[in-house]
Design a protein around this motif. Structure first.
Motif, short mmCIF file in Angstrom:
data_model
loop_
_atom_site.label_atom_id
_atom_site.label_comp_id
_atom_site.label_asym_id
_atom_site.label_seq_id
_atom_site.Cartn_x
_atom_site.Cartn_y
_atom_site.Cartn_z
N ARG A 78 0.59 -1.08 0.10
CA ARG A 78 0.29 -0.15 -0.12
C ARG A 78 1.18 1.48 0.04
NH1 ARG A 78 -5.47 1.04 0.42
NH2 ARG A 78 -5.64 -1.68 1.33
N PRO A 79 0.88 2.12 -1.04
CA PRO A 79 1.06 3.28 -0.87
C PRO A 79 1.00 4.49 0.08
CG PRO A 79 0.01 3.95 -3.12
CD PRO A 79 -0.36 1.72 -1.81
N SER A 80 2.00 4.41 0.04
CA SER A 80 2.00 6.24 1.13
C SER A 80 1.20 7.37 1.33
CB SER A 80 3.14 6.71 2.13
OG SER A 80 3.77 7.23 0.63
N HIS A 81 1.63 7.71 -0.43
CA HIS A 81 0.32 8.74 -1.89
C HIS A 81 1.04 8.22 -2.61
CE1 HIS A 81 5.00 10.18 -1.70
NE2 HIS A 81 4.04 10.81 -3.16
N VAL A 82 0.04 8.63 -3.27
CA VAL A 82 -0.48 8.67 -5.11
C VAL A 82 -1.21 10.01 -5.33
CG1 VAL A 82 -1.68 7.98 -6.63
CG2 VAL A 82 -0.69 6.14 -4.86
N TRP A 83 0.00 10.49 -6.45
CA TRP A 83 -0.34 11.56 -6.90
C TRP A 83 -0.26 11.55 -8.47
CZ3 TRP A 83 1.94 14.94 -11.21
CH2 TRP A 83 0.42 16.07 -11.53
N ILE A 84 -1.31 12.36 -9.16
CA ILE A 84 -1.57 11.91 -10.63
C ILE A 84 -1.67 12.95 -11.55
CG2 ILE A 84 -2.40 10.45 -12.87
CD1 ILE A 84 -3.02 7.89 -10.39
N THR A 85 -1.28 13.56 -12.24
CA THR A 85 -1.27 14.53 -13.03
C THR A 85 -3.82 14.76 -13.60
OG1 THR A 85 0.48 14.76 -14.72
CG2 THR A 85 -1.61 15.76 -15.82
N PRO A 86 -4.31 15.32 -12.99
CA PRO A 86 -5.83 15.59 -13.13
C PRO A 86 -6.10 15.46 -14.16
CG PRO A 86 -4.74 17.48 -11.26
CD PRO A 86 -3.70 17.17 -12.02
#
Length: 357
Positions: A78-86
């Protein structure tokens, strides 16, 4: 990879591996000079901008007949955070690219979204490469040591160029459709792609560019008049094999990689105009969309387009990955968002992110 290994390119039939680092080169010219001075091989990464810094090396030990990397089912971490270009931001970029194409600035531009993922514990490069191998099919799994102890790891389906003696082969991919678990829907997606005017035009830009760049070097050059359908676990693609015979076998695989990259499959056309638009709309690229491979002292070698890949941070606790699509007249911004979302599945699967939730 173990800490001792510095380069891997693995196919089901076998792999080439580099162990240790004898020398590093930060430019194509420096690597060319090393080959002329007796280096047995150079391997590594060329950036999207081939005039920019490279990450090439000569390993202490080079093995050309190694067994393929072992496929591994990735642990569900399980990742601590995920960010994707909106999605909205990418739609706006596509709309801006379409306006630039309409204004005559370019004929095709490839725009990518970025995903960044953090983890609480360090990741093992070998396990990541094995995760890519688990679903790679015929794609080549690679892992290359980049600058500052970062790694570029992935499974690219696209051969930029292979040179053996005077024979040169390329196998460009351009034009894509997401696959489906439903056999009927999957077949329909493949059939639609094979007749899509938009995707056929996008593909033709790539084939025409490669033929034009190879033609001055080749005594013979051939390619089918129509592309074929190829598939990965996640996507259908249009692909065309190209074969040439060089006038001069002193032209090396490294020379060819620097000449051909980036193709319109990952950049656009015309090259300079498309690259400028990418910088304006997306930002600066480093090794994504460039090429990864090797060249030996005979000039033979193999280079892949650096797609379906991730960059592993030096602390092994973060990755960055990309998914792109070609924008041409007739592209739909919403469909382009959906295409990039589907292409992220390769990395998500290799990392076990979908299993982790």
């Amino acid at each position: 990879m173990t800490d001792a290994e510095s380069f891997l390119l693995s196919r089901p039939a076998g792999a080439v591996r580099g162990t240790g680092v004898r020398a590093r080169y930060d430019s194509v010219d420096a690597a060319r000079a090393a080959l002329r001075d007796g280096a047995p091989v150079v391997a590594g990464l060329l950036a999207f901008d081939t005039a920019g810094p490279a990450a090439l090396l000569t390993p202490d030990r080079w093995t050309t007949d190694a067994g393929p990397i072992t496929a591994r089912t990735p642990a569900a971490i399980r990742p601590s955070h995920v960010w994707i270009t909106p999605p909205a931001e990418h739609r706006d970029r596509v709309a801006a690219a379409l306006a630039a194409i309409e204004a005559g600035r370019a004929a095709k531009v490839v725009l990518a979204r970025t995903m960044e993922v953090g983890f609480d514990a360090p990741l093992d490069p070998l396990s990541i490469a094995g995760g890519f191998a688990a679903g790679a099919r015929d794609a080549a799994v690679f892992a290359a040591q980049g600058p500052d102890d970062r790694w570029l790891i992935g499974a690219s389906p696209e051969l930029l160029v292979r040179k053996q003696g005077r024979v040169v082969t390329c196998h460009p991919y351009a034009g894509s459709a997401a696959r489906s678990a439903d056999p009927e829907l999957d077949a329909a997606a493949a059939a639609s792609l094979s007749t899509s005017d938009k995707d056929l035009r996008e593909h033709a830009f790539v084939v025409d560019d490669l033929r034009e760049r190879l033609a001055p070097l080749c005594a013979e050059l051939s390619a089918p008049t129509a592309p074929s359908l190829m598939s990965t676990g996640e996507m259908w693609h249009l692909a065309t094999p190209i074969r040439g015979v060089l006038h001069d076998d002193s032209v090396t695989a490294l020379d060819l990689a620097a000449r051909l990259s980036p193709t319109p499959a990952v950049g656009g056309t015309p090259r300079a105009a498309a690259t400028a638009l990418i910088a304006e709309l997306e930002g600066t690229r480093e090794f994504y969309g460039g090429t990864v491979g090797w060249c030996d002292d005979r000039g033979d070698g193999e280079w892949l387009v650096s797609i379906r890949c991730l960059e592993l941070a030096a602390d092994r606790r973060g990755i960055r990955t990309w998914a792109g699509g070609g924008i041409v007249t007739g592209s739909d911004p919403e469909a382009e968002v959906a295409e990039t979302t589907a292409k992220f599945r390769t990395v998500r699967r290799a990392l076990g992110l979908d299993a982790a939730g």
